[in-house]
Design an enzyme around this catalytic site. Structure first.
Site, PDB file in Angstrom:
ATOM      1  N   GLY A  44       0.912  -1.313  -0.018  1.00  0.00           N
ATOM      2  CA  GLY A  44      -0.117   0.118   0.219  1.00  0.00           C
ATOM      3  C   GLY A  44       0.749   1.188   0.005  1.00  0.00           C
ATOM      4  O   GLY A  44       0.662   2.336  -0.738  1.00  0.00           O
ATOM      5  N   CYS A  45       1.837   1.278   0.691  1.00  0.00           N
ATOM      6  CA  CYS A  45       2.772   2.497   0.934  1.00  0.00           C
ATOM      7  C   CYS A  45       3.379   2.654  -0.467  1.00  0.00           C
ATOM      8  O   CYS A  45       3.776   3.645  -0.759  1.00  0.00           O
ATOM      9  CB  CYS A  45       3.633   2.287   2.123  1.00  0.00           C
ATOM     10  SG  CYS A  45       2.915   1.936   3.573  1.00  0.00           S
ATOM     11  N   THR A  46       3.935   1.584  -0.918  1.00  0.00           N
ATOM     12  CA  THR A  46       4.485   1.649  -2.339  1.00  0.00           C
ATOM     13  C   THR A  46       3.551   2.279  -3.195  1.00  0.00           C
ATOM     14  O   THR A  46       4.058   3.275  -4.190  1.00  0.00           O
ATOM     15  CB  THR A  46       5.186   0.281  -2.870  1.00  0.00           C
ATOM     16  OG1 THR A  46       5.996  -0.299  -1.855  1.00  0.00           O
ATOM     17  CG2 THR A  46       5.774   0.523  -4.211  1.00  0.00           C
ATOM     18  N   GLY A  49       2.960   6.057  -2.497  1.00  0.00           N
ATOM     19  CA  GLY A  49       4.266   7.021  -2.933  1.00  0.00           C
ATOM     20  C   GLY A  49       4.320   7.012  -4.258  1.00  0.00           C
ATOM     21  O   GLY A  49       4.788   7.951  -4.953  1.00  0.00           O
TER      22      GLY A  49
END
Length: 158
Positions: A44-46, A49
């Site tokens: 999710g963070c990838t 970002g």
């Protein structure tokens, strides 16, 4: 302490990638997006970002700086930034001082166990350092488009 819309964000300084130190007050005159994510290099963070990375030119056009924040160490942040080719800096907030300022540490459940972690959240700060918008408990799909629309509207005086 809770942040309120229209109120000034207390100034803060933190270690960031590329051997930089991020200081909020140094960006007066620009809008700032501060987004908090749970952990570097997770799916999710990838995605989140990458969405910011892919729209950076549009944020730049709206006079808006992007900064990502998590509790990961600086080396993990540098690796994440390099691997994903992020075109903005990431803050390493190991002592949680920035997380505490924005009140994003929440009790979360993972596999039935409770732990304290970062609630995915985004804050848009106006060019005078006041909180203009906040998004808490963010779901990644479509989120960056929402933030961009808000940054553009703020920049255009709406």
């Amino acid at each position: 302490m809770s942040l309120e819309l229209g109120q000034p964000i207390p100034d803060f300084t933190a270690s960031a990638t590329s051997d930089t130190t991020f200081t909020l007050s140094a960006l007066r005159g620009k809008q700032v997006v501060v987004y908090f994510y749970p952990k570097a290099s997770t799916p999710g963070c990838t995605t989140e970002g990458g969405d910011f990375r892919d729209r950076k030119a549009q944020f730049d056009a709206a006079n808006t700086v992007i900064i990502g924040v998590s509790r990961d160490g600086i080396r993990a942040q540098e690796n994440f930034k390099a691997k994903q080719d992020f075109n903005f800096e990431l803050i390493s907030d190991k002592d949680e001082s920035v997380c505490q300022l924005f009140d994003v540490i929440k009790l979360k459940k993972l596999y039935g166990k409770e732990h304290l972690g970062i609630e995915r959240s985004t804050f848009l700060i106006d060019s005078e350092g006041n909180l203009a918008h906040e998004w808490r408990g963010v779901k990644v799909p479509g989120h960056v488009d929402e933030v961009l629309a808000a940054a553009q509207a703020l920049h255009n005086g709406h």
